[in-house]
Motif scaffolding. Structure first.
Motif, PDB file in Angstrom:
ATOM      1  N   VAL A  77       0.836  -1.191   0.000  1.00 35.12           N
ATOM      2  CA  VAL A  77       0.000   0.000   0.000  1.00 35.12           C
ATOM      3  C   VAL A  77       0.877   1.249   0.000  1.00 35.12           C
ATOM      4  O   VAL A  77       0.648   2.185  -0.774  1.00 35.12           O
ATOM      5  CB  VAL A  77      -0.964   0.007   1.219  1.00 35.12           C
ATOM      6  N   MET A  78       1.920   1.257   0.834  1.00 35.45           N
ATOM      7  CA  MET A  78       2.812   2.415   0.911  1.00 35.45           C
ATOM      8  C   MET A  78       3.559   2.628  -0.406  1.00 35.45           C
ATOM      9  O   MET A  78       3.695   3.755  -0.867  1.00 35.45           O
ATOM     10  CB  MET A  78       3.804   2.241   2.060  1.00 35.45           C
ATOM     11  N   ARG A  79       4.040   1.545  -1.009  1.00 32.39           N
ATOM     12  CA  ARG A  79       4.782   1.666  -2.270  1.00 32.39           C
ATOM     13  C   ARG A  79       3.887   2.163  -3.396  1.00 32.39           C
ATOM     14  O   ARG A  79       4.286   2.999  -4.199  1.00 32.39           O
ATOM     15  CB  ARG A  79       5.404   0.320  -2.641  1.00 32.39           C
ATOM     16  N   ILE A  80       2.671   1.655  -3.455  1.00 28.70           N
ATOM     17  CA  ILE A  80       1.732   2.076  -4.508  1.00 28.70           C
ATOM     18  C   ILE A  80       1.343   3.540  -4.306  1.00 28.70           C
ATOM     19  O   ILE A  80       1.292   4.303  -5.267  1.00 28.70           O
ATOM     20  CB  ILE A  80       0.512   1.136  -4.534  1.00 28.70           C
ATOM     21  N   SER A  81       1.102   3.938  -3.064  1.00 30.41           N
ATOM     22  CA  SER A  81       0.792   5.340  -2.780  1.00 30.41           C
ATOM     23  C   SER A  81       1.928   6.250  -3.214  1.00 30.41           C
ATOM     24  O   SER A  81       1.714   7.304  -3.820  1.00 30.41           O
ATOM     25  CB  SER A  81       0.523   5.534  -1.286  1.00 30.41           C
ATOM     26  N   LYS A  82       3.151   5.820  -2.934  1.00 31.85           N
ATOM     27  CA  LYS A  82       4.341   6.600  -3.318  1.00 31.85           C
ATOM     28  C   LYS A  82       4.435   6.718  -4.843  1.00 31.85           C
ATOM     29  O   LYS A  82       4.743   7.779  -5.379  1.00 31.85           O
ATOM     30  CB  LYS A  82       5.594   5.931  -2.757  1.00 31.85           C
ATOM     31  N   ALA A  83       4.145   5.636  -5.541  1.00 32.37           N
ATOM     32  CA  ALA A  83       4.193   5.648  -7.006  1.00 32.37           C
ATOM     33  C   ALA A  83       3.160   6.614  -7.580  1.00 32.37           C
ATOM     34  O   ALA A  83       3.455   7.383  -8.501  1.00 32.37           O
ATOM     35  CB  ALA A  83       3.957   4.237  -7.554  1.00 32.37           C
ATOM     36  N   ILE A  84       1.971   6.601  -7.020  1.00 29.82           N
ATOM     37  CA  ILE A  84       0.898   7.486  -7.485  1.00 29.82           C
ATOM     38  C   ILE A  84       1.291   8.949  -7.268  1.00 29.82           C
ATOM     39  O   ILE A  84       1.162   9.777  -8.162  1.00 29.82           O
ATOM     40  CB  ILE A  84      -0.432   7.154  -6.773  1.00 29.82           C
ATOM     41  N   GLU A  85       1.796   9.248  -6.092  1.00 23.56           N
ATOM     42  CA  GLU A  85       2.195  10.617  -5.770  1.00 23.56           C
ATOM     43  C   GLU A  85       3.381  11.081  -6.613  1.00 23.56           C
ATOM     44  O   GLU A  85       3.512  12.267  -6.895  1.00 23.56           O
ATOM     45  CB  GLU A  85       2.515  10.728  -4.283  1.00 23.56           C
ATOM     46  N   SER A  86       4.246  10.156  -7.024  1.00 21.41           N
ATOM     47  CA  SER A  86       5.457  10.514  -7.778  1.00 21.41           C
ATOM     48  C   SER A  86       5.142  11.118  -9.144  1.00 21.41           C
ATOM     49  O   SER A  86       5.986  11.800  -9.724  1.00 21.41           O
ATOM     50  CB  SER A  86       6.375   9.300  -7.946  1.00 21.41           C
ATOM     51  N   VAL A  87       3.940  10.864  -9.657  1.00 21.80           N
ATOM     52  CA  VAL A  87       3.560  11.438 -10.956  1.00 21.80           C
ATOM     53  C   VAL A  87       2.534  12.563 -10.808  1.00 21.80           C
ATOM     54  O   VAL A  87       1.904  12.972 -11.780  1.00 21.80           O
ATOM     55  CB  VAL A  87       3.039  10.345 -11.936  1.00 21.80           C
ATOM     56  N   GLY A  88       2.357  13.045  -9.586  1.00 19.12           N
ATOM     57  CA  GLY A  88       1.491  14.194  -9.364  1.00 19.12           C
ATOM     58  C   GLY A  88       0.017  13.901  -9.208  1.00 19.12           C
ATOM     59  O   GLY A  88      -0.821  14.774  -9.401  1.00 19.12           O
ATOM     60  N   ALA A  89      -0.313  12.676  -8.849  1.00 18.56           N
ATOM     61  CA  ALA A  89      -1.714  12.303  -8.652  1.00 18.56           C
ATOM     62  C   ALA A  89      -1.967  12.040  -7.169  1.00 18.56           C
ATOM     63  O   ALA A  89      -1.027  11.944  -6.379  1.00 18.56           O
ATOM     64  CB  ALA A  89      -2.057  11.065  -9.472  1.00 18.56           C
ATOM     65  N   LYS A  90      -3.229  11.898  -6.810  1.00 16.65           N
ATOM     66  CA  LYS A  90      -3.612  11.540  -5.444  1.00 16.65           C
ATOM     67  C   LYS A  90      -4.304  10.187  -5.514  1.00 16.65           C
ATOM     68  O   LYS A  90      -5.003   9.891  -6.478  1.00 16.65           O
ATOM     69  CB  LYS A  90      -4.565  12.576  -4.860  1.00 16.65           C
ATOM     70  N   GLY A  91      -4.117   9.376  -4.485  1.00 15.50           N
ATOM     71  CA  GLY A  91      -4.756   8.069  -4.516  1.00 15.50           C
ATOM     72  C   GLY A  91      -5.146   7.567  -3.154  1.00 15.50           C
ATOM     73  O   GLY A  91      -4.520   7.890  -2.154  1.00 15.50           O
ATOM     74  N   GLU A  92      -6.210   6.778  -3.146  1.00 10.23           N
ATOM     75  CA  GLU A  92      -6.653   6.090  -1.941  1.00 10.23           C
ATOM     76  C   GLU A  92      -6.506   4.607  -2.226  1.00 10.23           C
ATOM     77  O   GLU A  92      -7.236   4.043  -3.053  1.00 10.23           O
ATOM     78  CB  GLU A  92      -8.106   6.449  -1.637  1.00 10.23           C
ATOM     79  N   VAL A  93      -5.542   3.976  -1.564  1.00  7.63           N
ATOM     80  CA  VAL A  93      -5.213   2.585  -1.836  1.00  7.63           C
ATOM     81  C   VAL A  93      -5.864   1.697  -0.784  1.00  7.63           C
ATOM     82  O   VAL A  93      -5.749   1.957   0.412  1.00  7.63           O
ATOM     83  CB  VAL A  93      -3.675   2.376  -1.840  1.00  7.63           C
ATOM     84  N   SER A  94      -6.560   0.648  -1.235  1.00  9.08           N
ATOM     85  CA  SER A  94      -7.242  -0.267  -0.325  1.00  9.08           C
ATOM     86  C   SER A  94      -6.680  -1.677  -0.484  1.00  9.08           C
ATOM     87  O   SER A  94      -6.823  -2.290  -1.544  1.00  9.08           O
ATOM     88  CB  SER A  94      -8.745  -0.291  -0.620  1.00  9.08           C
ATOM     89  N   LEU A  95      -6.050  -2.171   0.577  1.00 11.13           N
ATOM     90  CA  LEU A  95      -5.521  -3.530   0.561  1.00 11.13           C
ATOM     91  C   LEU A  95      -6.661  -4.543   0.518  1.00 11.13           C
ATOM     92  O   LEU A  95      -6.594  -5.536  -0.209  1.00 11.13           O
ATOM     93  CB  LEU A  95      -4.648  -3.760   1.801  1.00 11.13           C
TER      94      LEU A  95
END
Length: 68
Positions: A17-35
């Motif tokens: 979840v943390m890695r995916i959130s970081k990836a999303i933020e790295s391209v300027g987007a916001k995300g809500e990740v649900s395991l």
């Protein structure tokens, strides 16, 4: 702002979840990740970021991504 739901079937832990959130933020987007749901709901400005860029950023971490 655009919104998309991404399925990430091989997400398996809180570290994912943390890695995916970081990836999303790295391209300027916001995300809500649900395991639990194995999804990421992303919001992005299409004038600044493309959905393909978000998907590629997550895939670089080794995750499979399907756009709903």
């Amino acid at each position: 702002m655009m919104r998309a739901i991404l399925k990430i079937p091989n997400m398996s832990c809180q570290h994912c979840v943390m890695r995916i959130s970081k990836a999303i933020e790295s391209v300027g987007a916001k995300g809500e990740v649900s395991l639990e749901k194995k999804t990421a709901v992303v919001e992005f400005d299409p004038e600044k970021t493309r959905l393909e860029d978000i998907v590629r950023a997550i895939e670089r971490y080794g995750y499979e991504v399907e756009v709903e």
